[in-house]
Scaffold this active site. Sequence first.
Site, mmCIF file in Angstrom:
data_model
loop_
_atom_site.group_PDB
_atom_site.id
_atom_site.type_symbol
_atom_site.label_atom_id
_atom_site.label_comp_id
_atom_site.label_asym_id
_atom_site.label_seq_id
_atom_site.Cartn_x
_atom_site.Cartn_y
_atom_site.Cartn_z
ATOM 1 N NE ARG A 112 174.578 49.776 -64.234
ATOM 2 C CZ ARG A 112 174.649 48.971 -65.275
ATOM 3 N NH1 ARG A 112 175.787 48.812 -65.915
ATOM 4 N NH2 ARG A 112 173.599 48.319 -65.689
ATOM 5 C CG HIS A 199 156.602 41.146 -58.411
ATOM 6 N ND1 HIS A 199 157.743 40.745 -59.062
ATOM 7 C CD2 HIS A 199 155.578 40.545 -59.062
ATOM 8 C CE1 HIS A 199 157.406 39.928 -60.045
ATOM 9 N NE2 HIS A 199 156.100 39.792 -60.077
ATOM 10 C CE1 TYR A 377 165.188 41.669 -61.763
ATOM 11 C CE2 TYR A 377 165.638 43.915 -62.470
ATOM 12 C CZ TYR A 377 165.890 42.858 -61.619
ATOM 13 O OH TYR A 377 166.833 42.988 -60.637
ATOM 14 C CG HIS A 380 158.930 34.018 -65.459
ATOM 15 N ND1 HIS A 380 158.218 34.806 -66.335
ATOM 16 C CD2 HIS A 380 158.526 34.394 -64.231
ATOM 17 C CE1 HIS A 380 157.415 35.602 -65.660
ATOM 18 N NE2 HIS A 380 157.584 35.382 -64.383
HETATM 19 C C1 HEM Z 1 157.047 29.992 -59.952
HETATM 20 C C2 HEM Z 1 157.402 31.235 -60.015
HETATM 21 C C3 HEM Z 1 156.703 32.290 -60.829
HETATM 22 C C4 HEM Z 1 155.444 32.318 -61.352
HETATM 23 C C5 HEM Z 1 154.371 31.238 -61.261
HETATM 24 C C6 HEM Z 1 155.305 33.587 -62.036
HETATM 25 C C7 HEM Z 1 154.157 33.971 -62.692
HETATM 26 C C8 HEM Z 1 153.982 35.191 -63.293
HETATM 27 C C9 HEM Z 1 152.772 35.643 -63.925
HETATM 28 C C10 HEM Z 1 151.506 34.806 -64.085
HETATM 29 C C11 HEM Z 1 152.967 36.913 -64.349
HETATM 30 C C12 HEM Z 1 151.964 37.816 -65.072
HETATM 31 C C13 HEM Z 1 152.243 37.783 -66.536
HETATM 32 C C14 HEM Z 1 151.436 38.781 -67.299
HETATM 33 O O1 HEM Z 1 150.698 39.567 -66.713
HETATM 34 O O2 HEM Z 1 151.594 38.808 -68.520
HETATM 35 C C15 HEM Z 1 154.310 37.280 -63.992
HETATM 36 C C16 HEM Z 1 154.876 38.501 -64.225
HETATM 37 C C17 HEM Z 1 156.181 38.841 -63.899
HETATM 38 N N1 HEM Z 1 157.136 38.026 -63.350
HETATM 39 FE FE1 HEM Z 1 156.830 36.153 -62.682
HETATM 40 N N2 HEM Z 1 156.456 34.283 -61.922
HETATM 41 C C18 HEM Z 1 157.340 33.546 -61.199
HETATM 42 C C19 HEM Z 1 158.622 33.891 -60.851
HETATM 43 C C20 HEM Z 1 159.254 35.072 -61.190
HETATM 44 C C21 HEM Z 1 160.610 35.394 -60.833
HETATM 45 C C22 HEM Z 1 161.574 34.520 -60.036
HETATM 46 C C23 HEM Z 1 160.868 36.631 -61.333
HETATM 47 C C24 HEM Z 1 162.190 37.329 -61.172
HETATM 48 C C25 HEM Z 1 162.409 38.600 -61.224
HETATM 49 C C26 HEM Z 1 159.644 37.092 -62.015
HETATM 50 C C27 HEM Z 1 159.473 38.301 -62.654
HETATM 51 C C28 HEM Z 1 158.285 38.751 -63.193
HETATM 52 C C29 HEM Z 1 158.065 40.111 -63.653
HETATM 53 C C30 HEM Z 1 159.073 41.258 -63.650
HETATM 54 C C31 HEM Z 1 156.734 40.172 -64.081
HETATM 55 C C32 HEM Z 1 155.952 41.407 -64.570
HETATM 56 C C33 HEM Z 1 155.147 41.928 -63.390
HETATM 57 C C34 HEM Z 1 154.225 43.067 -63.683
HETATM 58 O O3 HEM Z 1 154.557 43.918 -64.510
HETATM 59 O O4 HEM Z 1 153.152 43.130 -63.074
HETATM 60 N N3 HEM Z 1 158.710 36.106 -61.901
HETATM 61 N N4 HEM Z 1 154.913 36.219 -63.352
#
Ligand code: HEM
Length: 433
Positions: A112, A199, A377, A380
Site C-alpha cells: 500500500r 483533522h 475523506y 460527511h
Molecule cells: C456535523 C458534522 C460535520 C460538519 C458540520 C462538518 C463541516 C465541515 C466544514 C464546514 C468543512 C469545511 C469545508 C470547506 O472548507 O470547503 C469541512 C471539511 C472537512 N470535513 Fe467535515 N464536517 C462534519 C463532519 C465530518 C466528518 C465525520 C468527517 C469524517 C472524516 C469530515 C471530514 C472532513 C474533511 C476531511 C474536511 C476537509 C478539511 C480541511 O481540509 O481543512 N467531516 N467539514
Amino acid sequence: MAGGYFFLLVVILNVSSSFQTSDTVNPCCYYPCQNKGVCVRYDPDQYVCDCTRTGYYGRNCTIPELLTRIRDFVRPSPAFYHYILTRFKWFWEIINNTFIRDTIVRLVLTVRSNLIPSPPTYNSAYGYISWEAYSNVSYFTRVLPPVPDDCPTPMGTKGKLELPDATYLVETFLQRRNFIPDPQKTNLMFAFFAQHFTHQFFKTFGRMGRGFTKGLGHGVDLSHVYGDNLERQHALRLFKDGKLKYQIINGDMYPPTVADAPVYMIYPDNVPVEKRLAMGQEVFGLLPGLMMYATIWLREHNRVCDILKKEHPVWDDEQLFQTARLILIGETIKIVIEDYVQHLSGYFLKLKFDPELLFGVQFQYRNRIAVEFNELYHWHPLMPDNFNILGQVYNYSNFIYNTSMLTDYGVEALVESFTRQIAGKVKHFLFMT
Ligand code: HEM
Ligand SMILES: *[C@@H]1O[C@H](CO)[C@@H](O)[C@H](O)[C@H]1NC(C)=O
Ligand SMILES: *[C@@H]1O[C@H](CO)[C@@H](O)[C@H](O)[C@H]1NC(C)=O
Ligand SMILES: *[C@@H]1O[C@H](CO)[C@@H](O)[C@H](O)[C@H]1NC(C)=O
Ligand SMILES: *[C@@H]1O[C@H](CO)[C@@H](O)[C@H](O)[C@H]1NC(C)=O
Ligand SMILES: *[C@@H]1O[C@H](CO)[C@@H](O)[C@H](O)[C@H]1NC(C)=O
C-alpha cells in the site's frame, strides 16, 4: 531524474513524429499519455509521453512491455485479494496465530505504501517535477498534476467552458435526501474518531489558498492535541510534570477555557468566553464529538505523564511532555490500525501495529498529504439527521458549538450514546485492496 534525461534526448534527437492540432492548443490538455506516462510539451503543439518505468511504451505509453504482459496475466486483481481477505474466517483465525500473519501484514503495509509516489510529485502550483513542489510543505501534494492553465476548458479539452455552480452540483448530486444506515454498522464513535483523527493533517489553509495546508507535519503528529506550532503548544501546556492545562468540572478533567489557554479557536459570537474550550485544533469546538475525543486524549496525556514521572522522577517537564507525546502517537497508530482500519477493511486477517514488522525492509516513513486524499475523506454522509444522547434527541442547532453538552453529560455518557447510534452510509469508502 531519468525522465528528464529521456525528454532531453528526445528533443535533441528530434525523434518524435508529433501530434498536431489545427490551432495551437496545449497538446497535454488532451491527456494523451496513458498508464501514468508523463506528458511533456516541447513546442506549442507538440508533446512526448515519458513512459519511463511505467511498464509501457509507444507514443502514448499504451503498449505493454513483455514483463507487463506476463505480470498482468498471472497477477490476481485487487478485487480477488479483497475477496479472499473478507471471507474464510476459519482460515484467517488459523493464520492469526502463526508467523504468516506478520508476513501478510508486512506485505499489506509495503504494497500500500508503494502505491503512493514518493518522493512527492506535484502540487496545485506545479504540474511538473520541481524542487519547490518537493520541498515546500505548505502545499498539499497532488498525485495528479493540476490541469494546465492554458487549456480550452477547466477539465482540459472536455466538459463545459465554465464549471457549473458548486451549490447547484451539491444540491443535484451530493446532498443526502434520506439517511441510509451504514451496512457495516459503523457508529458515531467511529465517525467522530475519523473526523478528529484526520483533522490533524487535513487542515486546508484557506487564507493562502485551497492548495495549502496548516498541517505541516503531514501525518500523525498529534498536532490536533498539541497544536500545529510551538507557540500554540506552549499556550496549551501546564509546564509542570509534562502535563497539558486542564480544568476540573464535576470532579472530571476537561480542556481549559481560552481564558486559561489563550489559543485561537473558532466559535460563533454567541458562545461566551467562559464556555470556549481550548484544544490543539482550532475547529474542535464545532462538535461535542470532537471535544469528547479532545478530552479523552487530554486525560490520557496527563495520565501517561503521571506514570512516567513515577518511573523517572529525575525527568524534567520537557522530557515528560515529549515522551508522553511519543507514547500517545504510538497509541493513536495502534488504534488506527487495529480498530479503525480493521473495521473499515472488513478483513478477517487480524491487522497488527508492530513497528518491528518493518525493521529490515525498505519503507518510506516520510509522508505528504495529498489533495486527493483530503477530497476522498470528506465522509460527511457518516453524520446522522440528529443526535441521540441518552434518549434525548438533539438537532444540529442544539449540537454544534455546544460545549456545555460535553460537560453536562460527561465523557462516559457521550461515548455510550455515540457507540449506540449508527452512522450513515458513505458511498465510496476508499479502503479497497
Ligand atoms: C456535523 C458534522 C460535520 C460538519 C458540520 C462538518 C463541516 C465541515 C466544514 C464546514 C468543512 C469545511 C469545508 C470547506 O472548507 O470547503 C469541512 C471539511 C472537512 N470535513 Fe467535515 N464536517 C462534519 C463532519 C465530518 C466528518 C465525520 C468527517 C469524517 C472524516 C469530515 C471530514 C472532513 C474533511 C476531511 C474536511 C476537509 C478539511 C480541511 O481540509 O481543512 N467531516 N467539514
Ligand atoms: C496518441 O494520443 C493522441 C491524442 O489522444 C491520439 O490522437 C493519437 O492517435 C494517439 N497515438 C497513438 C499512436 O496511440
Ligand atoms: C489473534 O491472535 C492474537 C495473539 O496472536 C490473540 O490475542 C487474538 O485473540 C487472536 N484473534 C482472533 C480473532 O483469533
Ligand atoms: C511556500 O510557497 C508559498 C507560496 O508560494 C510561499 O508563500 C511560502 O513562503 C513558501 N514556503 C517556503 C518555506 O518557501
Ligand atoms: C432545533 O430544536 C430546537 C428545540 O430544541 C428548536 O427550537 C429549533 O427550531 C430546532 N432547529 C431546527 C433547525 O430544526
Ligand atoms: C446544549 O446542550 C444542552 C444539553 O447538554 C442543552 O440543554 C442546550 O439547550 C444546548 N444548547 C443549545 C444552544 O442548543
